[in-house]
Design an enzyme around this catalytic site. Sequence first.
Site, PDB file in Angstrom:
ATOM      1  N   HIS A  14      45.015  28.744   8.732  1.00 33.88           N
ATOM      2  CA  HIS A  14      43.845  29.303   8.043  1.00 33.88           C
ATOM      3  C   HIS A  14      44.109  30.759   7.705  1.00 33.88           C
ATOM      4  CE1 HIS A  14      41.335  31.382  11.466  1.00 33.88           C
ATOM      5  NE2 HIS A  14      42.613  31.612  11.610  1.00 33.88           N
ATOM      6  N   CYS A  33      44.561  38.137  11.033  1.00 31.40           N
ATOM      7  CA  CYS A  33      43.966  36.886  10.547  1.00 31.40           C
ATOM      8  C   CYS A  33      43.684  36.934   9.044  1.00 31.40           C
ATOM      9  CB  CYS A  33      42.710  36.540  11.333  1.00 31.40           C
ATOM     10  SG  CYS A  33      43.076  35.654  12.855  1.00 31.40           S
ATOM     11  N   HIS A  39      48.276  31.752   8.549  1.00 32.87           N
ATOM     12  CA  HIS A  39      48.875  31.722   9.880  1.00 32.87           C
ATOM     13  C   HIS A  39      48.268  30.513  10.596  1.00 32.87           C
ATOM     14  CE1 HIS A  39      45.049  33.746  10.567  1.00 32.87           C
ATOM     15  NE2 HIS A  39      45.101  33.236  11.784  1.00 32.87           N
ATOM     16  N   HIS A  41      47.240  28.122  14.265  1.00 32.05           N
ATOM     17  CA  HIS A  41      46.792  28.120  15.660  1.00 32.05           C
ATOM     18  C   HIS A  41      46.992  26.728  16.250  1.00 32.05           C
ATOM     19  CE1 HIS A  41      44.811  32.037  15.590  1.00 32.05           C
ATOM     20  NE2 HIS A  41      44.304  31.725  14.417  1.00 32.05           N
ATOM     21  N   ASP A  79      44.212  18.086  11.646  1.00 30.96           N
ATOM     22  CA  ASP A  79      45.548  18.281  12.209  1.00 30.96           C
ATOM     23  C   ASP A  79      46.591  18.456  11.114  1.00 30.96           C
ATOM     24  OD1 ASP A  79      47.369  18.524  14.322  1.00 30.96           O
ATOM     25  OD2 ASP A  79      47.924  16.408  14.163  1.00 30.96           O
ATOM     26  N   HIS A  80      47.388  19.541  11.249  1.00 27.91           N
ATOM     27  CA  HIS A  80      48.433  19.888  10.270  1.00 27.91           C
ATOM     28  C   HIS A  80      47.858  20.147   8.879  1.00 27.91           C
ATOM     29  CE1 HIS A  80      50.948  18.650  13.566  1.00 27.91           C
ATOM     30  NE2 HIS A  80      52.009  19.141  12.947  1.00 27.91           N
ATOM     31  N   GLU A 125      40.839  28.709  20.188  1.00 23.40           N
ATOM     32  CA  GLU A 125      41.724  29.127  19.086  1.00 23.40           C
ATOM     33  C   GLU A 125      43.059  29.602  19.651  1.00 23.40           C
ATOM     34  OE1 GLU A 125      40.367  31.797  15.639  1.00 23.40           O
ATOM     35  OE2 GLU A 125      41.527  33.126  16.911  1.00 23.40           O
TER      36      GLU A 125
HETATM   37 NI    NI Z   1      43.447  33.000  12.998  1.00 26.19          NI
END
Ligand code: NI
Length: 136
Positions: A14, A33, A39, A41, A79-80, A125
């Site tokens: 995200h 962020c 990037h 998580h 996911d992914h 997160e």
């Molecule tokens: Ni983030």
Amino acid sequence: MVYLTRKEHFNAAHKLYNPAWDRQKNEEVFGKCANENWHGHNFELYVTVKGNPDPETGFIFDVKKLSKIIQEHIIEKLDHKNLNLDVDFMQGKMCSTENLAIGIWNELLPHLPPGVTLHSIKLYETPRIYVEYYGD
Ligand code: NI
């Protein structure tokens, strides 16, 4: 009343970026962020339901069925994936973990069978940052 939690996991990308602000303000507010090229998580999702144990099974709800519902309706979507671009229920929202937890609650709720009450969504997160949502 007993509380039952199933833990699930997903990886996703995200960025936090408010298009109404210039890049400098975004970087001031969101730090790393706001990185333009995304990037990722490793999210840990805790879904808690509550109820009274069924006298015949001793269960509030079959936790394998709960896992299947979470997999089908939440993990498959996240996911992914890129949370900003790929996830229908995050469109038009700031892609924070807070908003993601609310979105997961709203997605999951209609898929739980009658008699199973959703209590909370807890979403990590990072190992040291998490949010909790109780539906209000
Ligand atoms: Ni983030």
